[in-house]
Design an enzyme around this catalytic site. Structure first.
Site, PDB file in Angstrom:
ATOM      1  N   ALA A  64       0.829  -1.196   0.000  1.00  0.00           N
ATOM      2  CA  ALA A  64       0.000   0.000   0.000  1.00  0.00           C
ATOM      3  C   ALA A  64       0.866   1.250   0.000  1.00  0.00           C
ATOM      4  O   ALA A  64       1.930   1.289   0.610  1.00  0.00           O
ATOM      5  CB  ALA A  64      -0.927   0.019   1.215  1.00  0.00           C
ATOM      6  N   CYS A  65       0.368   2.255  -0.714  1.00  0.00           N
ATOM      7  CA  CYS A  65       1.007   3.573  -0.726  1.00  0.00           C
ATOM      8  C   CYS A  65      -0.112   4.603  -0.765  1.00  0.00           C
ATOM      9  O   CYS A  65      -1.277   4.272  -0.528  1.00  0.00           O
ATOM     10  CB  CYS A  65       1.980   3.717  -1.892  1.00  0.00           C
ATOM     11  SG  CYS A  65       1.237   3.617  -3.525  1.00  0.00           S
ATOM     12  N   GLY A  66       0.219   5.825  -1.071  1.00  0.00           N
ATOM     13  CA  GLY A  66      -0.773   6.885  -1.071  1.00  0.00           C
ATOM     14  C   GLY A  66      -1.982   6.599  -1.941  1.00  0.00           C
ATOM     15  O   GLY A  66      -3.117   6.644  -1.497  1.00  0.00           O
TER      16      GLY A  66
END
Length: 99
Positions: free
Chosen positions: A3-5
């Site tokens: 997961a990232c932004g």
């Protein structure tokens, strides 16, 4: 799960990790998403580990408290180089240590 932004940069890394897992003959599903999707993805896909992009590392402590699976930040060098093999090894170690 990675997961990232917005799930964009981790999508490429997830693909590289999946390729490495397939090459090793692992029964693994690697996918990416935005940090805000983690709760729904936990319910739907039940990942064994959640790896967080370095740019949103500030969510790691909160997620460690809330989730019942290992949560760690992806190594910055491996993330920048999109080194799917190294990140896969990290994920495997975290899963093994949690059992």
């Amino acid at each position: 799960m990675l997961a990232c932004g917005n799930g964009m940069s981790t999508s490429l890394l997830a693909k590289r990790m999946q390729d490495a897992a397939d090459k090793q003959g692992l029964d693994a599903v690697v996918f990416a998403g935005a940090v805000k999707t983690i709760p729904s993805e936990m319910d739907k896909k039940h990942p064994d580990v959640v790896l967080i992009g370095p740019q949103v590392r500030y969510v790691v402590p909160e997620l460690k408290e809330k989730l019942d699976v290992p949560v760690e930040m992806i190594n910055t060098m491996d993330y920048g180089m999109m080194n799917g093999e190294n990140v896969l090894e990290t994920a495997k170690k975290l899963v093994a240590a949690s059992k």
